[in-house]
Enzyme design. Structure first.
Site, PDB file in Angstrom:
ATOM      1  N   GLN A 198      -3.787  -1.559   9.804  1.00  0.00           N
ATOM      2  CA  GLN A 198      -3.754  -2.888   9.192  1.00  0.00           C
ATOM      3  C   GLN A 198      -4.313  -3.897  10.196  1.00  0.00           C
ATOM      4  OE1 GLN A 198      -2.811  -3.542   5.960  1.00  0.00           O
ATOM      5  NE2 GLN A 198      -3.578  -5.599   6.364  1.00  0.00           N
ATOM      6  N   LYS A 255       0.828  -1.201   0.000  1.00  0.00           N
ATOM      7  CA  LYS A 255       0.000   0.000   0.000  1.00  0.00           C
ATOM      8  C   LYS A 255       0.867   1.257   0.000  1.00  0.00           C
ATOM      9  CE  LYS A 255      -3.767  -2.489   2.223  1.00  0.00           C
ATOM     10  NZ  LYS A 255      -4.371  -2.940   3.480  1.00  0.00           N
ATOM     11  N   ASP A 304     -10.117   3.974   4.982  1.00  0.00           N
ATOM     12  CA  ASP A 304     -10.285   2.524   4.801  1.00  0.00           C
ATOM     13  C   ASP A 304     -11.745   2.119   5.085  1.00  0.00           C
ATOM     14  OD1 ASP A 304      -9.113   0.121   4.085  1.00  0.00           O
ATOM     15  OD2 ASP A 304      -8.588  -0.438   6.140  1.00  0.00           O
TER      16      ASP A 304
END
Ligand code: NAP
Length: 286
Positions: free
Chosen positions: A102, A58, A125
């Site tokens: 994450q 990412k 996200d």
């Protein structure tokens, strides 16, 4: 002579590249107009090899697109309070426009508390309760990246959803559940399936649009695909294998996502697009 049929592939790699190109141009425009480049903060707990790879990937994509990234690495032993503190600091930092935690973060951590420490306008996200609620209500807001990427793929290939029976196998908070809400918002008739669903194959066989989001290799076989169905395979299992048995499913579906190269690249593309969108909003670039 027997007719052979093969589904058309839904090319996520190509569409993702186009989205990233647009995001990259928008990032450059923001930097030129404000002197500040969009910045994504990535937070990683522990050193799980898959998570390390995802975060590296990412950040590399961000760099290529002109999006800065800031990385916060915390030991696997970090507790909920310290993780929440680190994320709260990023939420308050005007130099950070988007935050990605994450996950999974480890069973000893209250993951929901950590997600909720992300400021809503930095939730690129799409993992907070507020983002989920906006998705469910059909209101503006950040959308969980994989479901958003799936919708973009469906739109790219002109899939009509209104009145179709969409079957979503999997109900995780970041994938199955919001994907079903988005499909519902587009007037599909949605059925959710999960580990306690009775006679799953009989439901899968009714799907005009099937979304597999289970995490079990080749869990759904071709013989359970309704002829002509649109098959979205979000699964990503060891060995680059999806949740759908591609080889048998492609002979029944009309459209199908490959694994890899289908849903996966779309997730990152949406993350970058939403980061640029967050930066534009915070820096008042319209
Ligand atoms: P998850 O949190 O483990 O959820 C899996 C879901 O599948 C759960 O709702 C579970 O049901 C259901 N399930 C498990 N076994 C089942 C069975 N035998 N029959 C029916 N349903 C069953 O996983 P996730 O995070 O949603 O991810 C799902 C898959 O998508 C994984 O392969 C993951 O790697 C992949 N993924 C890909 C991307 C991408 O960018 N391409 C992003 C995220 C995830 P219960 O709720 O009843 O337990």
């Amino acid at each position: 002579m027997a007719q052979t049929h093969t589904a058309r592939l839904m090319d996520g790699t190509r569409l993702a590249a186009r989205i990233i190109e647009t995001s990259s141009a928008a990032a450059e425009d923001i930097r030129r107009r404000t002197g500040t480049a969009p910045c994504l903060a990535t937070v990683l707990v522990g050193e799980d090899p898959a998570s390390v790879t995802y975060v590296q990937m990412k950040r590399a994509r961000c760099a290529k697109a002109g999006i800065q990234s800031r990385h916060v690495a915390l030991p696997a032993s970090v507790g909920t309070a310290d993780l929440v503190h680190a994320i709260t600091e990023l939420s308050q930092d005007p130099g950070v426009h988007g935050i990605l935690l994450q996950h999974p973060v480890g069973p000893h951590i209250d993951e929901r508390a950590a997600f909720e420490a992300i400021a809503p306008d930095k939730d690129v996200d799409g993992v907070t309760m507020r983002s989920f609620a906006a998705t469910a209500f059909g209101l503006p807001g950040f959308v969980s990246c994989t479901p958003a990427g799936i919708m973009r793929l469906l739109d790219e290939y002109g899939v009509e959803l209104a009145g179709k029976h969409a079957v979503v196998v999997g109900r995780s908070a970041i994938l199955g559940k919001p994907a079903g809400m988005l499909l519902l918002g587009r007037n599909a008739t949605v059925t959710y399936c999960h580990s306690r669903t009775a006679d799953l194959p009989s439901i899968v066989r009714q799907a005009d649009v099937l979304l597999a989001a289970v995490g079990r290799p080749r869990f759904i076989g071709g013989r359970d695909i309704k002829p002509g169905a649109v098959v979205i395979d979000a699964g990503y299992n060891p060995g680059n294998v999806g949740d759908v048995d591609f080889e048998t499913a492609k002979d029944r579906a009309s459209l199908i996502t490959p694994v890899p190269g289908g849903v996966g690249p779309m997730t990152i593309a949406v993350l970058l697009a939403q980061t640029v969108q967050a930066a534009a909003h915070q820096l008042n670039v319209t």
